[in-house]
Motif scaffolding. Structure first.
Motif, mmCIF file in Angstrom:
data_model
loop_
_atom_site.group_PDB
_atom_site.id
_atom_site.type_symbol
_atom_site.label_atom_id
_atom_site.label_comp_id
_atom_site.label_asym_id
_atom_site.label_seq_id
_atom_site.Cartn_x
_atom_site.Cartn_y
_atom_site.Cartn_z
ATOM 1 N N SER A 1 -25.280 41.918 11.620
ATOM 2 C CA SER A 1 -25.232 41.704 10.114
ATOM 3 C C SER A 1 -24.475 42.952 9.340
ATOM 4 C CB SER A 1 -26.668 41.587 9.507
ATOM 5 O OG SER A 1 -27.283 40.253 10.196
ATOM 6 N N LEU A 2 -24.912 44.077 9.804
ATOM 7 C CA LEU A 2 -24.364 45.296 9.205
ATOM 8 C C LEU A 2 -22.765 45.192 9.160
ATOM 9 C CD1 LEU A 2 -25.941 48.307 10.918
ATOM 10 C CD2 LEU A 2 -26.680 47.291 8.995
ATOM 11 N N SER A 3 -21.931 44.392 10.221
ATOM 12 C CA SER A 3 -20.618 44.420 9.861
ATOM 13 C C SER A 3 -19.975 43.473 8.817
ATOM 14 C CB SER A 3 -19.994 44.022 11.421
ATOM 15 O OG SER A 3 -20.683 42.727 11.906
ATOM 16 N N MET A 4 -21.048 42.489 8.252
ATOM 17 C CA MET A 4 -20.784 41.590 7.152
ATOM 18 C C MET A 4 -21.361 42.177 5.711
ATOM 19 S SD MET A 4 -21.369 37.962 8.790
ATOM 20 C CE MET A 4 -20.087 37.215 7.452
ATOM 21 N N ILE A 5 -22.017 43.403 5.743
ATOM 22 C CA ILE A 5 -22.771 43.882 4.393
ATOM 23 C C ILE A 5 -22.250 44.922 4.033
ATOM 24 C CG2 ILE A 5 -24.895 44.589 3.584
ATOM 25 C CD1 ILE A 5 -26.414 43.171 5.798
#
Length: 234
Positions: free
Chosen positions: A137-141
């Motif tokens: 998820s970090l790569s999308m936030i």
């Protein structure tokens, strides 16, 4: 106990634009998400196997999506309590359905919220958690550093933060890496190349222990931070 918490107070300010953007992306994808992502979201099951929460411990997933990870973790650790947070109400619809189908509504609760700015007391009636994990998820936030700070701030003594996400594929063939990065960009996914440094700074500031790896020839980044029993004195 309801699986989907909406009782958050009348003055709650949701990240409306992020919700609209993610809902547009996942309105139809959510129906095939788990079937299509199983082959390239590497390391998720390793993260779940490494949680090892004790009886009565609490586990939060930031960016819980369809609920796939929460369901697997709840089955693996029947004596722990699980919570999930996601900005996409479309994905939360899939999550609540999956949780209900598997009879886990008494052990898993999910809520709509911003991973970088959320109140666990308002959402779940929780002051803090024993484990927080973030899977791909970090790569999308955009404010992914804020997510890490929020996660750390909502962990109790001896709490652990578990992370798996895309790496920079430094040990993959150049052509394969370039193709993967172009494909990820279509979905607004950006590997966080400075994740190791940011986590090292967080560990240094808080006195946490850090395990950091780049498995699968750099395809993924995998980390566990273990926070101390007492906050570091300043």
């Amino acid at each position: 106990m309801a699986a989907y918490s909406q009782d958050i107070g009348a003055d709650a300010a949701w990240p409306a634009e992020a919700t609209r953007r993610m809902n547009r992306m996942y309105r139809w994808q959510r129906h095939i998400y788990d079937a299509t992502r199983r082959y390239f979201l590497l390391g998720r099951d390793r993260l779940i196997a490494g949680l090892q929460p004790g009886a009565g411990k609490s586990v939060l997933e930031i960016g819980c999506g369809t609920g796939r990870n929460l369901v697997l973790a709840a089955r693996l650790y029947p004596d722990a309590r699980f919570f999930g947070l996601d900005v996409s109400t479309e994905m939360l619809t899939s999550a609540t359905t999956a949780i209900s189908w598997r009879g886990l509504t008494q052990r898993i609760r999910v809520a709509h919220g911003d991973g970088a700015a959320f109140d666990p007391q308002a959402l779940f009636g929780m002051q803090c958690f024993d484990h927080v994990f973030v899977s791909y998820s970090l790569s999308m936030i955009p404010d992914w550093r804020g997510v890490l700070e929020a996660a750390a701030s909502h962990l109790g003594p001896d709490g652990r933060l578990h992370i798996v996400d895309f790496g920079n594929q430094e040990r993959l063939p150049a052509a394969a890496s370039a193709l993967l990065l172009r494909w990820l960009a279509i979905f607004n996914v950006t590997p966080r190349d400075d994740l190791a440094r940011v986590l090292a700074d967080l560990a240094d500031t808080s006195g946490a222990g850090l395990i950091f790896e780049r498995p699968y020839r750099g395809y993924a980044q995998y980390a566990v931070l273990t926070f101390p029993s007492e906050p570091r004195s300043r």
